[in-house]
Design an enzyme around this catalytic site. Structure first.
Site, PDB file in Angstrom:
ATOM      1  N   GLY A   1       0.836  -1.210   0.000  1.00 42.78           N
ATOM      2  CA  GLY A   1       0.000   0.000   0.000  1.00 42.78           C
ATOM      3  C   GLY A   1       0.863   1.250   0.000  1.00 42.78           C
TER       4      GLY A   1
ATOM      5  N   GLY B   1      -0.602   4.800  -0.899  1.00 43.64           N
ATOM      6  CA  GLY B   1      -1.724   5.340  -0.135  1.00 43.64           C
ATOM      7  C   GLY B   1      -1.308   6.500   0.763  1.00 43.64           C
ATOM      8  N   GLN B   2      -2.253   6.951   1.587  1.00 40.89           N
ATOM      9  CA  GLN B   2      -2.010   8.144   2.408  1.00 40.89           C
ATOM     10  C   GLN B   2      -0.808   7.947   3.336  1.00 40.89           C
ATOM     11  OE1 GLN B   2      -4.608   9.106   5.650  1.00 40.89           O
ATOM     12  NE2 GLN B   2      -4.112  11.280   5.608  1.00 40.89           N
TER      13      GLN B   2
ATOM     14  N   ILE C   1      -0.740  -1.857  -6.080  1.00 42.93           N
ATOM     15  CA  ILE C   1      -1.626  -2.645  -6.940  1.00 42.93           C
ATOM     16  C   ILE C   1      -1.811  -1.908  -8.260  1.00 42.93           C
ATOM     17  CG2 ILE C   1      -2.913  -3.988  -5.202  1.00 42.93           C
ATOM     18  CD1 ILE C   1      -5.085  -1.779  -5.355  1.00 42.93           C
TER      19      ILE C   1
ATOM     20  N   ASP D   1      -0.204  -7.389  -4.230  1.00 38.17           N
ATOM     21  CA  ASP D   1      -1.633  -7.486  -3.908  1.00 38.17           C
ATOM     22  C   ASP D   1      -1.758  -8.484  -2.761  1.00 38.17           C
ATOM     23  OD1 ASP D   1      -4.343  -8.148  -3.790  1.00 38.17           O
ATOM     24  OD2 ASP D   1      -4.631  -7.813  -5.947  1.00 38.17           O
TER      25      ASP D   1
ATOM     26  N   TYR E   1     -15.303  -1.830   8.724  1.00 33.51           N
ATOM     27  CA  TYR E   1     -13.916  -1.401   8.955  1.00 33.51           C
ATOM     28  C   TYR E   1     -13.484  -1.787  10.368  1.00 33.51           C
ATOM     29  CZ  TYR E   1      -9.984   1.913   9.287  1.00 33.51           C
ATOM     30  OH  TYR E   1      -8.757   2.498   9.454  1.00 33.51           O
TER      31      TYR E   1
ATOM     32  N   LYS F   1     -10.701  -4.443  11.823  1.00 32.14           N
ATOM     33  CA  LYS F   1      -9.572  -3.959  12.635  1.00 32.14           C
ATOM     34  C   LYS F   1      -9.464  -4.750  13.945  1.00 32.14           C
ATOM     35  CE  LYS F   1      -7.659  -1.124   9.873  1.00 32.14           C
ATOM     36  NZ  LYS F   1      -6.363  -1.514   9.301  1.00 32.14           N
TER      37      LYS F   1
HETATM   38  N1  SER Z   1      -9.139   7.508   9.283  1.00 34.85           N
HETATM   39  C1  SER Z   1      -9.831   6.271   9.382  1.00 34.85           C
HETATM   40  C2  SER Z   1     -11.202   6.370   8.826  1.00 34.85           C
HETATM   41  O1  SER Z   1     -11.793   7.396   8.949  1.00 34.85           O
HETATM   42  C3  SER Z   1      -9.906   5.805  10.792  1.00 34.85           C
HETATM   43  O2  SER Z   1      -8.850   4.973  11.080  1.00 34.85           O
HETATM   44  O3  SER Z   1     -11.701   5.437   8.296  1.00 34.85           O
END
Ligand code: SER
Length: 319
Positions: free
Chosen positions: A8, A11-12, A35, A54, A143, A147
């Site tokens: 990744g 990504g950010q 990816i 991936d 999400y 986690k």
């Molecule tokens: N920044 C993330 C989100 O908003 C939280 O871990 O999904």
């Protein structure tokens, strides 16, 4: 840590973490995993090797680990909270099946693994103020479910197989390099772009909604510090609360207005994001991270705001 795979990497978090690791560990190799469709560009591409990584392709990952003699994987592949609500099966596939692939490779090849958890691992029954390290974790979002399961599975591989798994629960991360995308805390990044561009900001989160946030340099420092920490001091592994600031929308808008008084904001609350935000902690207690690996943030709301505005003005070409 010497030879590192960042999954990744575009990504950010990954885009900045990869560059930081390349700067700080010049004697090693830091592979930028990506990816197709999210290829590395510019400095990220030119400053070191990159490879398609991936998480759903176990053989491909194993090949990178062997080829580059990888000893540490930063597993940053994830769909953020609001996107994961729209695509729950894809979120499960990436976050859980992907994690299992990585942990199996780590077990076979003796690789250390960092997979972030989040404030999203908490839910409505969690104590919201001063959220303890060890507490109720019953999130209602996909999400959050992934986690919590990530934390449990990572601890399982540590206790059962001795895989060196470590993790922090990231707050909402604020940065100027790469935009997040589909998270509940994204508003706290986007408002800076609107402020610097002189555009009205439409806020999807209601006033009065507190969430933990952190400036990216502190988040990156935490990820590296924890992976370099003395394992004999770690009573916890997956995953540590880390904190630096907690605010509600009006507070961050007020702080930005100290430097850009013209900032205009209108609220259009998004029910999906708002429900998630309300279920998350207001502020986390990070005393275990401070005690077990000397965690300490360096940015507060004011120093972050000064740095964000300065760098966004350069990035966006605004005076
Ligand atoms: N920044 C993330 C989100 O908003 C939280 O871990 O999904």
């Amino acid at each position: 840590m010497k030879n590192i795979l960042v999954v990744g990497s575009t990504g950010q978090i990954g885009s900045e973490l990869t560059m930081k690791l390349r700067r700080e560990i010049p004697q090693g190799t830091v592979v930028a995993g990506y990816i197709p469709g999210a290829e590395p560009k510019g400095e990220l591409l030119e400053s070191g090797p990159s490879a398609i990584a991936d998480v759903r392709d176990a053989a491909g990952l194993a090949d990178i680990v062997t080829r580059y003699k990888i000893d540490t994987i930063y597993n940053l592949a994830a769909l953020l909270s609001a996107v994961a609500e729209r695509k729950p099966l894809l979120a499960w596939d990436i976050q859980m099946n992907g994690l299992l692939n990585i942990l199996e490779i780590a077990r076979e090849k003796g690789v250390a693994v960092f997979t972030p958890s989040s404030i999203g691992s908490f839910g409505p029954e969690t104590p919201h103020v001063g959220t303890p390290q060890d507490t109720i974790q019953r999130p209602r979002s996909m999400y959050g479910v992934t986690k919590v399961a990530t934390e449990l599975l990572s601890d399982y591989y540590f206790h059962k197989y001795g895989v060196d798994t470590r993790s922090v629960r990231f707050p909402g991360l604020i940065s100027y390099t790469t935009l997040p995308g589909g998270g509940t805390t994204d508003y706290a990044v986007e408002v800076y772009y609107s402020a610097v561009k002189g555009e009205e900001f439409i806020c999807p989160i209601a006033p009065g909604t507190y969430m933990d946030m952190m400036y990216m340099p502190d988040a990156l420092r935490a990820a590296v510090m924890l992976m370099e920490a003395d394992p004999s001091r770690l009573k916890h592994r997956n995953s540590f609360n880390i904190a630096s600031m907690s605010f509600e929308p009006e507070q961050i808008f007020g702080k930005i207005r100290e430097y850009i008084p013209s900032l205009q904001v209108r609220y259009e609350v998004d029910p999906v994001r708002q429900a998630i935000a309300t279920s998350w902690p207001d502020s986390m207690d990070d005393s275990c991270a401070r005690a077990e690996w000397d965690w300490k943030p360096s940015f507060d709301m004011d120093s972050m705001t000064v740095d964000m505005i300065k760098n966004l003005r350069i990035k966006l070409g605004v005076k």
